[in-house]
Design an enzyme around this catalytic site. Structure first.
Site, PDB file in Angstrom:
ATOM      1  N   GLY A   1      41.213  40.822  44.453  1.00 53.66           N
ATOM      2  CA  GLY A   1      40.363  40.386  45.571  1.00 53.66           C
ATOM      3  C   GLY A   1      41.053  39.612  46.675  1.00 53.66           C
TER       4      GLY A   1
ATOM      5  N   ARG B   1      48.222  50.089  50.413  1.00 55.34           N
ATOM      6  CA  ARG B   1      48.041  51.037  49.301  1.00 55.34           C
ATOM      7  C   ARG B   1      48.706  52.383  49.600  1.00 55.34           C
ATOM      8  NH1 ARG B   1      41.780  49.929  47.186  1.00 55.34           N
ATOM      9  NH2 ARG B   1      42.338  48.115  45.922  1.00 55.34           N
TER      10      ARG B   1
ATOM     11  N   LYS C   1      33.581  30.874  42.010  1.00 51.64           N
ATOM     12  CA  LYS C   1      32.640  30.705  40.903  1.00 51.64           C
ATOM     13  C   LYS C   1      33.255  30.987  39.547  1.00 51.64           C
ATOM     14  CE  LYS C   1      28.592  31.951  43.577  1.00 51.64           C
ATOM     15  NZ  LYS C   1      27.477  32.878  43.698  1.00 51.64           N
TER      16      LYS C   1
ATOM     17  N   GLY D   1      39.357  44.711  41.555  1.00 50.28           N
ATOM     18  CA  GLY D   1      38.608  44.700  40.297  1.00 50.28           C
ATOM     19  C   GLY D   1      39.446  45.096  39.091  1.00 50.28           C
TER      20      GLY D   1
END
Ligand code: 3PG
Ligand code: MG
Length: 402
Positions: free
Chosen positions: A357, A39, A200, A380
């Site tokens: 992520g 970053r 998930k 996110g």
């Protein structure tokens, strides 16, 4: 959203001005030092360009999730050495992002200097986007540049509020992210294939619902694919599977059908009875997972299927690993499909964008991070963008605001 919707550094006249730059210095740390400088490295060109053009460059960022005011652990001081290295000059530091400490540090700086202010989240007004705190930040500078796409899903004072008080523009990294994302999903070359993995579906329902309406193919892997197979009647043994989400999986499949999106599910798996490196494994058909077994990766037939489909695509959007990529040999499916995307990208046949992520870690482990067209450093924010949400930090930069 088009490029022209935003000002960039090309539209600002910065010489002699104090420019507040919202960065995302929320970087991983190990033993007191920055352990991944991605970053910071990607932000540096914005800072050096502004400095070279004669601005006083004042960097704002959050760091961690402090909840009760200042603390040593979440001090941005820890990031100062890595930031100085990345911009190739000593960066000054102010012990608070507002008030006298910030003003004194900025007053002591010259054109071309870079000043880092302490963690914005040390003040409750940051996350509340409190107007008084926004004014305190805005009074420190003449212009505002947001270069923190990865924090743009937060409607905080330094990501959203300040953009509404000062003349503002997207920094080079923000600009790069927005351009890459627009090419991938807003005005893509078709067919578009989305590759979505991860454990998930419960955390990715909005994302899947948005994607099936926008892409031509949706390839599913990881634990979430099991829920779809279960919803179609397959037995998954001891695999990760959200059986209570079967209805939601069916609803997504119905929507995909109505939208003309082809859903690609695993045809075979690599299974094992233990979740550990070197566990004994075997390849089984998608409907033949034994009662004690866990599907830990997509199998070779699925890799071949995805390779064939990717060969027909012009655009790939990727989020999430296709198997338990942290453990060999269950990283093989993710690696093989990533290599296929990388190869087609290198041939100029494909535009490939990935993010969110675990994705960056999985693609870095596959050795393809530099071969994809663009790998976002956002977590996110990338997911919310895939959900089709208007990110507050991006919306506030738009020239024509509602
Ligand atoms: C990130 O690391 O994903 C961003 O910096 C946002 O951090 P947050 O989730 O603490 O808002
Ligand atoms: Mg986060």
């Amino acid at each position: 959203m088009t490029e022209a919707a935003f000002n960039t550094l090309d539209d600002l006249s910065v010489a002699g001005k104090t420019v507040l730059v919202r960065a995302d210095l929320n970087v991983p740390m190990q033993d007191g030092a920055v352990s991944d400088t991605t970053r910071i490295d990607r932000l540096a060109p914005t800072l050096t360009e502004l400095a070279r053009k004669g601005a006083k460059v004042v960097v704002l960022s959050h760091f961690g999730r402090p909840k009760a005011g200042p603390d040593t652990k979440n001090s941005l001081r820890h990031v100062l050495p890595a930031l100085s290295r990345a911009v190739g000059q000593d960066v000054a530091f102010a012990g608070s992002c507002v008030g006298d400490a910030a003003k004194a540090a900025i007053a002591g700086a010259c054109a071309g200097d870079v000043v880092l202010l302490e963690n914005t989240r040390f003040h409750a007004g940051e996350e509340k986007n409190d107007p008084a705190f926004v004014r305190q930040l805005a009074e420190l500078g003449d212009l505002y540049v947001n270069d923190a796409f990865s924090a743009a899903h937060r409607a905080h004072a330094s990501t959203e509020g300040v953009a509404r008080l000062l003349p503002s523009a997207a920094g080079r990294l923000m600009q790069q992210e927005l351009e890459a994302l627009a090419k991938a999903l807003e005005t893509p070359e078709r067919p578009v294939c989305a590759v979505v993995g991860g454990a998930k579906i419960s955390t990715k329902l909005d994302l899947l619902g948005n994607l099936v309406a926008r892409v031509d193919m949706l390839a599913l892997g990881g634990g979430m694919a099991n829920t779809f197979l279960f919803a179609r009647g397959a037995e998954l043994g001891a695999s990760l599977c959200e059986r209570d989400m079967a209805d939601q999986a069916r609803a997504i499949m119905d929507k995909a059908k109505a939208c003309g999106c082809e859903i690609l599910l695993p045809e075979d798996f690599v299974v094992a009875t233990e979740f550990k490196s070197g566990a004994e494994d075997r390849v089984v058909a998608g409907n033949a997972v034994g009662p004690e077994e866990m599907a830990l990766d997509i199998g070779p037939a699925t890799v071949a299927l995805l390779a064939r489909k990717i060969a027909t695509a012009r655009t790939v959007v990727w989020n999430g690993p296709l198997g338990a990529f942290e453990i060999t040999p269950f990283d093989a499916g993710t690696n093989a499909v990533a290599a296929e995307v990388a190869k087609r990208t290198q041939l100029g046949a494909l535009l490939s964008v990935a993010g969110g992520g675990d994705t960056v870690a999985a693609l870095a482990a596959a050795g393809v991070e530099d071969t994809f067209t663009y790998v976002s450093a956002a977590g996110g924010a990338f997911l919310e963008w895939l959900e089709g949400k208007d990110l507050p930090g991006v919306a506030a930069l738009r020239k024509t605001q509602a």
